[in-house]
Design a protein around this motif. Structure first.
Motif: not given
Length: 325
Positions: A269-273
């Motif tokens: 569920g991360a938006v960005g990494f």
């Protein structure tokens, strides 16, 4: 690159206290696409500095804890005391005496601005003892001197957000031009530190000195998109902009299973990494604390499966910066 300021240090005396303890936060530098020009502050981890005024002029670094003996007690070689020396020299106060204790509360070489947190805590402490003569923004050039001592280059993408809080853009280094950016509500950072060694100096040396124009265009668009997402409170735009075609492809080699970690973070569920600073810490921006826990759990579970220990931190964006304890 120090800011020109006309200050009469005799107008204010050390009127707050003769002793102080300060916490300064860890930071995530670069924020994927903003190499050396973007960073934000975390609530945890961080470092603590205790400082007291003495009658004997000069700076003495009495104690360092939590560093396993890795940091110098020599006042001229430690980033905390060296940056404080620059500060007092700028104020023309050779008469000031200080005793300093540094308590490392975060891992060294983590990519989370370890040297920055120590330096910022020291500068914030001495500035408080001297009667708050300079603003947080005006302290940044002195903190950059500490970064120069630590890694050979006085970048500001750790020290500026550590001092000012929140997201900070370094529009220019010469002259130094810092822009405080807004933080979207509900934004969290999920950080995992794999306990492997990635020295900052080595990581910088791997970066290419020449890039193709088509790659630069992609990078410019992503930096602009990320900054726009912050102003527009558009977390999805922030996520779409968290892509790096210049630095990450090289530095990711130093981080075990980096692309697998990114895959797991995005699935959770991360938006960005991306990589925090020069690594090995990695971070994800997420929309809530529960998602942050899912992300860090997935990453730590995978690292454990390849026999790498790790630490995890989940934090809202720290808009306060350093604080007096």
């Amino acid at each position: 690159m120090l800011i020109n300021m006309e200050i009469n240090p005799l107008k204010k005396k050390a009127n707050i206290s003769s002793e102080i303890s300060v916490f300064a936060p860890a930071t995530v530098a670069n924020v994927v696409c903003g190499f050396d020009v973007l960073g934000f502050a975390l609530n945890e981890p961080g470092d603590e500095v205790r400082m007291r005024l003495t009658e004997q002029p000069g700076i003495r670094l009495l104690k360092i804890t939590g560093d396993d003996g890795r940091l110098p007690l020599n006042a001229a070689k430690n980033t905390v005391s060296a940056s404080v020396q620059h500060y007092l020299r700028h104020l023309n106060r050779p008469d000031i005496g200080l005793e300093i204790e540094l308590h490392k509360k975060m891992p060294i070489g983590s990519g989370l601005g370890s040297s920055s947190a120590s330096t910022v805590a020291g500068l914030f402490a001495v500035n408080q003892l001297m009667g708050n003569l300079l603003t947080a923004r005006e302290l940044v050039p002195f903190a950059m001197k500490g970064e120069e001592l630590a890694c050979g280059y006085g970048h500001a993408d750790n020290v500026a957000p550590a001092l000012m809080g929140g997201f900070v853009l370094i529009r220019s280094y010469d002259p130094l031009d810092l822009i405080a950016l807004p933080t979207p509500s509900g934004l969290y950072a999920a950080v995992v530190y794999p306990e492997v060694d990635v020295p900052t100096k080595d990581a910088r040396q791997m970066i290419r000195s020449k890039i193709q124009l088509k790659d630069a265009v992609i990078q410019w668009g992503n930096v602009a998109g990320l900054v726009s997402g912050l102003f527009l409170n558009d977390i999805d735009l922030i996520g779409r902009s968290m892509k790096d075609v210049l630095v990450e492809p090289v530095r990711s080699i130093l981080i075990p299973d980096f692309y697998k970690l990114r895959e797991l973070a995005m699935k959770a569920g991360a938006v960005g990494f991306g990589i925090s600073g020069s690594g090995p810490s990695v971070f994800a921006l997420v929309k809530d604390e529960e998602t942050g826990r899912k992300v860090t759990s997935a990453l730590r579970k995978h690292l454990e499966s390849i026999n790498i220990r790790s630490l995890a931190y989940i934090s809202t964006i720290n808009n306060e910066g350093p604080r007096v304890l």
